[in-house]
Scaffold this motif. Structure first.
Motif, PDB file in Angstrom:
ATOM      1  N   MET A  10      13.920  33.679  39.063  1.00 21.37           N
ATOM      2  CA  MET A  10      13.925  34.412  37.804  1.00 21.37           C
ATOM      3  C   MET A  10      15.354  34.674  37.365  1.00 21.37           C
ATOM      4  O   MET A  10      16.160  35.219  38.121  1.00 21.37           O
ATOM      5  CB  MET A  10      13.177  35.733  37.969  1.00 21.37           C
ATOM      6  CG  MET A  10      13.068  36.552  36.691  1.00 21.37           C
ATOM      7  SD  MET A  10      11.966  35.795  35.491  1.00 21.37           S
ATOM      8  CE  MET A  10      12.027  37.022  34.181  1.00 21.37           C
ATOM      9  N   ILE A  11      15.698  34.252  36.156  1.00 20.91           N
ATOM     10  CA  ILE A  11      17.050  34.432  35.639  1.00 20.91           C
ATOM     11  C   ILE A  11      17.160  35.782  34.949  1.00 20.91           C
ATOM     12  O   ILE A  11      16.330  36.130  34.108  1.00 20.91           O
ATOM     13  CB  ILE A  11      17.406  33.303  34.658  1.00 20.91           C
ATOM     14  CG1 ILE A  11      17.445  31.957  35.393  1.00 20.91           C
ATOM     15  CG2 ILE A  11      18.734  33.579  33.968  1.00 20.91           C
ATOM     16  CD1 ILE A  11      17.609  30.765  34.487  1.00 20.91           C
ATOM     17  N   THR A  12      18.193  36.532  35.279  1.00 23.26           N
ATOM     18  CA  THR A  12      18.451  37.817  34.637  1.00 23.26           C
ATOM     19  C   THR A  12      19.671  37.685  33.743  1.00 23.26           C
ATOM     20  O   THR A  12      20.775  37.423  34.236  1.00 23.26           O
ATOM     21  CB  THR A  12      18.688  38.919  35.686  1.00 23.26           C
ATOM     22  OG1 THR A  12      17.540  39.005  36.544  1.00 23.26           O
ATOM     23  CG2 THR A  12      18.916  40.260  35.007  1.00 23.26           C
ATOM     24  N   ARG A  13      19.469  37.829  32.438  1.00 16.98           N
ATOM     25  CA  ARG A  13      20.583  37.729  31.507  1.00 16.98           C
ATOM     26  C   ARG A  13      21.510  38.925  31.668  1.00 16.98           C
ATOM     27  O   ARG A  13      21.069  40.052  31.852  1.00 16.98           O
ATOM     28  CB  ARG A  13      20.057  37.724  30.063  1.00 16.98           C
ATOM     29  CG  ARG A  13      19.207  36.521  29.677  1.00 16.98           C
ATOM     30  CD  ARG A  13      19.960  35.458  28.943  1.00 16.98           C
ATOM     31  NE  ARG A  13      20.678  35.890  27.776  1.00 16.98           N
ATOM     32  CZ  ARG A  13      20.156  36.004  26.541  1.00 16.98           C
ATOM     33  NH1 ARG A  13      18.862  35.744  26.338  1.00 16.98           N
ATOM     34  NH2 ARG A  13      20.907  36.363  25.520  1.00 16.98           N
ATOM     35  N   LYS A  28      13.539  27.111  32.202  1.00 18.54           N
ATOM     36  CA  LYS A  28      12.467  28.026  31.782  1.00 18.54           C
ATOM     37  C   LYS A  28      13.008  29.245  31.040  1.00 18.54           C
ATOM     38  O   LYS A  28      12.491  30.365  31.156  1.00 18.54           O
ATOM     39  CB  LYS A  28      11.605  28.447  32.971  1.00 18.54           C
ATOM     40  CG  LYS A  28      10.805  27.306  33.580  1.00 18.54           C
ATOM     41  CD  LYS A  28       9.920  27.790  34.731  1.00 18.54           C
ATOM     42  CE  LYS A  28       8.924  26.714  35.147  1.00 18.54           C
ATOM     43  NZ  LYS A  28       9.535  25.446  35.539  1.00 18.54           N
ATOM     44  N   ILE A  29      14.063  28.999  30.267  1.00 21.37           N
ATOM     45  CA  ILE A  29      14.662  30.064  29.468  1.00 21.37           C
ATOM     46  C   ILE A  29      14.048  30.098  28.073  1.00 21.37           C
ATOM     47  O   ILE A  29      13.750  31.157  27.533  1.00 21.37           O
ATOM     48  CB  ILE A  29      16.194  29.866  29.362  1.00 21.37           C
ATOM     49  CG1 ILE A  29      16.843  30.069  30.722  1.00 21.37           C
ATOM     50  CG2 ILE A  29      16.797  30.813  28.326  1.00 21.37           C
ATOM     51  CD1 ILE A  29      18.324  29.744  30.752  1.00 21.37           C
ATOM     52  N   ARG A  30      13.858  28.921  27.498  1.00 22.11           N
ATOM     53  CA  ARG A  30      13.327  28.840  26.136  1.00 22.11           C
ATOM     54  C   ARG A  30      12.614  27.508  25.967  1.00 22.11           C
ATOM     55  O   ARG A  30      13.142  26.462  26.354  1.00 22.11           O
ATOM     56  CB  ARG A  30      14.458  28.967  25.116  1.00 22.11           C
ATOM     57  CG  ARG A  30      13.999  28.917  23.675  1.00 22.11           C
ATOM     58  CD  ARG A  30      15.166  29.090  22.706  1.00 22.11           C
ATOM     59  NE  ARG A  30      14.719  28.960  21.337  1.00 22.11           N
ATOM     60  CZ  ARG A  30      15.524  28.930  20.270  1.00 22.11           C
ATOM     61  NH1 ARG A  30      16.836  29.030  20.441  1.00 22.11           N
ATOM     62  NH2 ARG A  30      15.030  28.786  19.048  1.00 22.11           N
ATOM     63  N   VAL A  31      11.423  27.560  25.413  1.00 21.66           N
ATOM     64  CA  VAL A  31      10.633  26.340  25.199  1.00 21.66           C
ATOM     65  C   VAL A  31      10.443  26.134  23.712  1.00 21.66           C
ATOM     66  O   VAL A  31      10.017  27.038  22.989  1.00 21.66           O
ATOM     67  CB  VAL A  31       9.264  26.433  25.890  1.00 21.66           C
ATOM     68  CG1 VAL A  31       8.413  25.219  25.545  1.00 21.66           C
ATOM     69  CG2 VAL A  31       9.436  26.552  27.396  1.00 21.66           C
ATOM     70  N   ARG A  32      10.789  24.945  23.242  1.00 24.02           N
ATOM     71  CA  ARG A  32      10.517  24.583  21.858  1.00 24.02           C
ATOM     72  C   ARG A  32       9.953  23.179  21.824  1.00 24.02           C
ATOM     73  O   ARG A  32      10.588  22.234  22.260  1.00 24.02           O
ATOM     74  CB  ARG A  32      11.774  24.629  20.998  1.00 24.02           C
ATOM     75  CG  ARG A  32      11.472  24.264  19.532  1.00 24.02           C
ATOM     76  CD  ARG A  32      12.701  23.944  18.727  1.00 24.02           C
ATOM     77  NE  ARG A  32      12.348  23.630  17.349  1.00 24.02           N
ATOM     78  CZ  ARG A  32      11.972  22.423  16.925  1.00 24.02           C
ATOM     79  NH1 ARG A  32      11.892  21.413  17.781  1.00 24.02           N
ATOM     80  NH2 ARG A  32      11.658  22.213  15.654  1.00 24.02           N
ATOM     81  N   GLY A  33       8.744  23.027  21.316  1.00 25.70           N
ATOM     82  CA  GLY A  33       8.158  21.719  21.132  1.00 25.70           C
ATOM     83  C   GLY A  33       7.602  21.130  22.414  1.00 25.70           C
ATOM     84  O   GLY A  33       7.711  21.713  23.504  1.00 25.70           O
ATOM     85  N   PRO A  34       6.996  19.959  22.313  1.00 24.25           N
ATOM     86  CA  PRO A  34       6.363  19.328  23.475  1.00 24.25           C
ATOM     87  C   PRO A  34       7.359  18.953  24.564  1.00 24.25           C
ATOM     88  O   PRO A  34       8.520  18.669  24.301  1.00 24.25           O
ATOM     89  CB  PRO A  34       5.727  18.061  22.868  1.00 24.25           C
ATOM     90  CG  PRO A  34       5.561  18.361  21.417  1.00 24.25           C
ATOM     91  CD  PRO A  34       6.733  19.219  21.052  1.00 24.25           C
ATOM     92  N   GLU A  35       6.854  18.943  25.791  1.00 22.20           N
ATOM     93  CA  GLU A  35       7.624  18.447  26.932  1.00 22.20           C
ATOM     94  C   GLU A  35       7.211  17.006  27.186  1.00 22.20           C
ATOM     95  O   GLU A  35       6.021  16.714  27.338  1.00 22.20           O
ATOM     96  CB  GLU A  35       7.355  19.282  28.177  1.00 22.20           C
ATOM     97  CG  GLU A  35       8.070  18.764  29.409  1.00 22.20           C
ATOM     98  CD  GLU A  35       7.737  19.543  30.658  1.00 22.20           C
ATOM     99  OE1 GLU A  35       8.294  19.222  31.717  1.00 22.20           O
ATOM    100  OE2 GLU A  35       6.897  20.469  30.571  1.00 22.20           O
ATOM    101  N   LEU A  36       8.166  16.114  27.203  1.00 18.01           N
ATOM    102  CA  LEU A  36       7.878  14.702  27.428  1.00 18.01           C
ATOM    103  C   LEU A  36       8.190  14.346  28.868  1.00 18.01           C
ATOM    104  O   LEU A  36       9.289  14.587  29.367  1.00 18.01           O
ATOM    105  CB  LEU A  36       8.708  13.829  26.484  1.00 18.01           C
ATOM    106  CG  LEU A  36       8.512  12.318  26.633  1.00 18.01           C
ATOM    107  CD1 LEU A  36       7.097  11.915  26.250  1.00 18.01           C
ATOM    108  CD2 LEU A  36       9.523  11.553  25.793  1.00 18.01           C
ATOM    109  N   ILE A  37       7.201  13.755  29.554  1.00 19.06           N
ATOM    110  CA  ILE A  37       7.440  13.206  30.885  1.00 19.06           C
ATOM    111  C   ILE A  37       7.157  11.711  30.824  1.00 19.06           C
ATOM    112  O   ILE A  37       6.245  11.268  30.123  1.00 19.06           O
ATOM    113  CB  ILE A  37       6.559  13.887  31.954  1.00 19.06           C
ATOM    114  CG1 ILE A  37       5.071  13.747  31.620  1.00 19.06           C
ATOM    115  CG2 ILE A  37       6.927  15.344  32.100  1.00 19.06           C
ATOM    116  CD1 ILE A  37       4.148  14.282  32.698  1.00 19.06           C
ATOM    117  N   SER A  38       7.955  10.939  31.510  1.00 18.81           N
ATOM    118  CA  SER A  38       7.742   9.491  31.513  1.00 18.81           C
ATOM    119  C   SER A  38       8.215   8.926  32.843  1.00 18.81           C
ATOM    120  O   SER A  38       9.137   9.461  33.467  1.00 18.81           O
ATOM    121  CB  SER A  38       8.492   8.822  30.351  1.00 18.81           C
ATOM    122  OG  SER A  38       9.875   9.083  30.418  1.00 18.81           O
TER     123      SER A  38
END
Length: 361
Positions: free
Chosen positions: A1-4, A257-267
């Motif tokens: 867990m990151i603490t700012r 895992k700080i900020r999520v925007r849009g789909p995550e692409l795995i390939s």
């Protein structure tokens, strides 16, 4: 867990920086700011990729004047990037810049800095005090030497000296950046600066290089700092289309895992079983998902043997075959599609899922 780490909150137009606010992703245009149409067009592409704040170079009075039309045509705040000419900083603010980036030490003296700060107070414009390792005052270089990973005192003292100068004239809407092209120097410098001030920090590695070198250097330096809770806004500097800077920035934040925007692409990395043009397919899907906002997990896999199983957590995915492909959802095959129709069908379903997600919200 990151603490700012705890930092002061400031405003860059409508975007809040520091405090408990999201870490914002910035970029800088590489168009001629005087060419309003080209600059606005590039910023629109950056907006679509999720860019929170944009910076533009102000080289002369015409560029400063162009900020008004640019500001009125876009949806994100504009920072005017100023070097040496204090009058351009004032003109940029008069024409609607939401913030300015200056190095007070190269504005031509304290009186000129005072006039810039007074204009910032009048227009309610925040100031980024930006110091690079190549722009440190001579007396500090003589005292401390050129900054490196062992001793970056010259860089730190330069930044704090210039912050104190802005504070002297009654303004505290400040964020600070201290940039170096060296990864270890960047990390050690920001660690020291973070311990010395509670102003929000803009982090980045300057002159990082092209797509590969720049991404690696930026990910190492920024990733380590962010993991330690240091950094309130960032730019990944690349010798590349600035949209790529935004893409890398958001992937960096997603990975931590700080900020999520849009789909995550795995390939998959491909192997001898791959019998489809996976590189082109993955690149095109990656380009498309950058404009989406839903947190879908999207997979592009090279073969039908392992694809659906290895990516069974994906909301939707492709598994390529010889001349055809399978589209699957949560590991279950949804449709078998000829290769020449695969991208069209897949993207159509992906956009439908993206729309459904947004409508649920």
């Amino acid at each position: 867990m990151i603490t700012r780490r705890a930092t002061k909150e400031i405003s860059v137009g409508t975007v809040k920086i520091g405090g408990d606010n999201l870490i914002s992703v910035q970029s800088m245009t590489n168009t001629d700011t005087r060419d309003v149409d080209a600059t606005v067009a590039q910023i629109k592409r950056l907006e679509a990729a999720g860019c929170d704040i944009i910076r533009v170079a102000v080289l002369d009075e015409e560029a400063a004047g162009a900020i008004r039309a640019i500001h009125d045509a876009i949806s994100i705040p504009v920072i005017a990037d100023i070097h040496f000419k204090y009058r351009l900083a004032i003109a940029a603010m008069e024409n609607g810049a939401d913030a300015i980036r200056i190095n007070p030490g190269n504005l031509g003296g304290e009186e000129k800095t005072r006039m810039v700060v007074e204009a910032a107070k009048m227009h309610r414009v925040s100031i980024r005090v930006g110091v690079n390792s190549g722009s440190i005052e001579k007396d500090l270089l003589e005292k401390y030497g050129y900054p490196d990973e062992k001793d970056s005192s010259a860089l730190i003292e330069s930044a704090l000296r210039n912050v104190r100068l802005v504070e002297k004239y009654g303004w505290d809407q400040i964020k600070i950046s201290i940039k170096s092209p060296d990864v270890l120097t960047t990390i050690s410098s920001y660690r020291q600066l973070s311990a010395a001030t509670d102003y929000p920090l803009h982090i980045g590695v300057t002159e990082a290089g092209g797509l590969i070198a720049g991404t690696v250097k930026s990910s190492l330096a920024l990733g380590m700092l962010l993991f330690e809770g240091i950094g309130d806004t960032l730019r990944v500097s690349l010798t590349r289309d600035p949209v790529e800077e935004v893409r890398v920035g958001f992937e960096l934040l997603r990975s931590l895992k700080i900020r999520v925007r849009g789909p995550e692409l795995i390939s998959c990395p491909t192997c001898g079983r791959t019998q489809i043009d996976l590189f082109s397919l993955a690149e095109e899907v990656e380009r498309i998902v950058q404009t989406m906002e839903s947190p879908l997990k999207v997979a592009v896999m090279g073969c039908v043997v392992n694809g659906p199983g290895e990516a069974k957590q994906a909301d939707i995915g492709i598994a390529g075959g010889k001349g055809f492909g399978l589209i699957f959802k949560k590991g279950v095959i949804w449709k078998n599609v000829p290769e020449d129709e695969l991208l069209t069908v897949f993207v159509g379903e992906l956009r439908k899922m993206d729309t459904e997600y947004k409508n649920r919200g």
